[in-house]
Write an enzyme that holds these catalytic residues in place. Structure first.
Site, PDB file in Angstrom:
ATOM      1  N   GLN A  60      60.830  45.151  26.203  1.00 10.06           N
ATOM      2  CA  GLN A  60      59.816  45.894  26.952  1.00 10.06           C
ATOM      3  C   GLN A  60      59.936  47.386  26.678  1.00 10.06           C
ATOM      4  O   GLN A  60      60.999  47.987  26.856  1.00 10.06           O
ATOM      5  CB  GLN A  60      59.982  45.621  28.453  1.00 10.06           C
ATOM      6  N   GLY A  81      42.048  38.612  43.755  1.00 10.62           N
ATOM      7  CA  GLY A  81      42.689  37.672  42.849  1.00 10.62           C
ATOM      8  C   GLY A  81      43.145  38.335  41.558  1.00 10.62           C
ATOM      9  O   GLY A  81      42.801  39.475  41.265  1.00 10.62           O
ATOM     10  N   LEU A  83      42.730  38.989  38.000  1.00  6.69           N
ATOM     11  CA  LEU A  83      41.589  38.888  37.097  1.00  6.69           C
ATOM     12  C   LEU A  83      41.989  38.675  35.646  1.00  6.69           C
ATOM     13  O   LEU A  83      41.190  38.223  34.840  1.00  6.69           O
ATOM     14  CB  LEU A  83      40.732  40.163  37.218  1.00  6.69           C
ATOM     15  N   GLN A  84      43.222  39.020  35.297  1.00  4.42           N
ATOM     16  CA  GLN A  84      43.677  38.878  33.911  1.00  4.42           C
ATOM     17  C   GLN A  84      45.035  38.192  33.902  1.00  4.42           C
ATOM     18  O   GLN A  84      46.005  38.717  34.457  1.00  4.42           O
ATOM     19  CB  GLN A  84      43.779  40.255  33.253  1.00  4.42           C
ATOM     20  N   GLY A 100      52.170  42.096  30.710  1.00  8.33           N
ATOM     21  CA  GLY A 100      51.699  41.980  32.093  1.00  8.33           C
ATOM     22  C   GLY A 100      52.769  42.178  33.140  1.00  8.33           C
ATOM     23  O   GLY A 100      52.696  41.597  34.231  1.00  8.33           O
ATOM     24  N   GLU A 101      53.774  43.030  32.853  1.00  9.20           N
ATOM     25  CA  GLU A 101      54.855  43.186  33.832  1.00  9.20           C
ATOM     26  C   GLU A 101      54.367  43.818  35.124  1.00  9.20           C
ATOM     27  O   GLU A 101      54.842  43.472  36.214  1.00  9.20           O
ATOM     28  CB  GLU A 101      56.008  44.011  33.250  1.00  9.20           C
ATOM     29  N   ASN A 135      51.039  47.148  25.877  1.00 10.27           N
ATOM     30  CA  ASN A 135      51.259  48.376  26.640  1.00 10.27           C
ATOM     31  C   ASN A 135      50.463  49.541  26.070  1.00 10.27           C
ATOM     32  O   ASN A 135      49.944  50.374  26.811  1.00 10.27           O
ATOM     33  CB  ASN A 135      52.751  48.727  26.659  1.00 10.27           C
ATOM     34  N   ARG A 138      46.620  48.657  27.060  1.00  8.49           N
ATOM     35  CA  ARG A 138      46.200  48.462  28.440  1.00  8.49           C
ATOM     36  C   ARG A 138      46.663  49.581  29.369  1.00  8.49           C
ATOM     37  O   ARG A 138      45.950  49.960  30.276  1.00  8.49           O
ATOM     38  CB  ARG A 138      46.719  47.127  28.970  1.00  8.49           C
ATOM     39  N   ALA A 139      47.843  50.089  29.187  1.00  5.59           N
ATOM     40  CA  ALA A 139      48.373  51.132  30.075  1.00  5.59           C
ATOM     41  C   ALA A 139      49.174  52.094  29.224  1.00  5.59           C
ATOM     42  O   ALA A 139      50.155  51.717  28.608  1.00  5.59           O
ATOM     43  CB  ALA A 139      49.264  50.518  31.156  1.00  5.59           C
TER      44      ALA A 139
END
Length: 307
Positions: A60, A81, A83-84, A100-101, A135, A138-139
């Site tokens: 990570q 909920g 969503l991904q 998705g951590e 990463n 997405r972020a």
């Protein structure tokens, strides 16, 4: 609306939007997976898996997670909920998280026991690259996290910068410039990680090879809140000061000559005579020009010598 909220966070149908029943019936998805379950299909089917069976990735890249952001995401998941789905791969004793951590942490925070995941088959190198790409896309990682992510791929899997660039779909120069950050002192790396210094500032600091001067410049940038252009000017001034004070440089020689000329001028003014200094670090001489005995006596008297 009330009936919709009732199922949020409970079961695959409530977590993923319409159409999921085309993949598998809702009833079968509610059952706990067998302990000896193999990887779900290389094509990847959504599945609910126990959160306790998911291990975080040793590759990570992201090391810091803002608690406030996790709390906000947790509130969103509780309300609307997940969503991904997260992305995992099957390992010997469970699953390893690939991407998705933050979502996993948020689901854990609100007490969910299971989470929707996409199970993918991947080797170690592919898993590390996949997590880093996730990463990056997405972020936003901070520059130091990104640099360490590239470096880990190279170190753990014996990849070149070119190979890493290809895997993460980035120009090789991006990977090279990021990895250069790892040559900076730990103090400066900390400033970059916390956002006190930008990547632009870092490039200016890297233009100096001396770590002590790098730290001084970094502190000056922060204390004076300098933008990149001003930081470049500060670095240029520092370089000029160094050149003036470094023996053997043209700038240094010119500075010393200016000092000698100034001393000659001041001595000439005091003695009312032409004075020449012959100077070197180890020896030198002062030459005073005079005309006749009377002029010599005048000079000696001005120096405090009586005859």
């Amino acid at each position: 609306m009330a009936s919709q909220k009732k199922v949020l966070g409970r079961g695959l149908g409530g977590i993923i939007g319409g159409g999921i029943n085309r993949v598998a019936p809702a009833k079968s998805l509610k059952k706990d997976p067998p302990e000896d379950r193999s990887a779900i299909s290389p094509h990847g089917l959504f599945s609910e898996i126990p959160i306790e069976k998911i291990k975080t990735s040793p590759y990570q890249a992201r090391k810091t997670f803002a608690e406030e952001e996790i709390s906000q995401l947790a509130d969103s998941i509780a309300e609307a909920g997940l969503l991904q789905p997260i992305l995992v791969r099957k390992i010997k004793d469970g699953y390893e998280l690939l991407a998705g951590e933050r979502r996993l942490r948020a689901c854990t925070k609100i007490g969910l026991k299971k989470i929707v995941a996409y199970v993918q088959q991947a080797g170690d190198a592919a898993a590390a690259a996949r997590g880093l790409i996730e990463n990056l896309q997405r972020a936003n990682l901070n520059p130091m996290e990104e640099a360490r992510g590239y470096a880990n791929l190279m170190a753990n899997f014996h990849l070149t910068q070119e190979a890493v660039a290809q895997r993460v779909s980035k120009p090789r120069s991006t990977v090279a410039n990021a990895c250069r950050l790892l040559t900076l002192p730990a103090e400066i790396q900390g400033y970059i990680s916390s956002g006190l210094l930008s990547m632009g500032h870092a490039k200016v600091i890297l233009s100096d090879s001396d770590n002590d001067r790098r730290i001084i410049l970094a502190r000056e940038i922060i204390e004076r809140n300098l933008n990149v252009r001003s930081a470049e000017e500060a670095a240029k001034r520092a370089k000029e000061r160094i050149e003036r004070n470094t023996p053997g440089t043209a700038a240094s020689a010119a500075a010393k000559n200016a000092v000698i000329r100034d001393l000659e001028k001041r001595l000439s003014s005091k003695l009312k005579a032409k004075v020449e200094l012959k100077h070197s670090p180890k020896h030198g001489k002062i030459i005073i020009e005079y005309f006749g005995n009377e002029d010599l006596q005048r000079i000696l008297e001005s120096m405090g010598m009586d005859f």
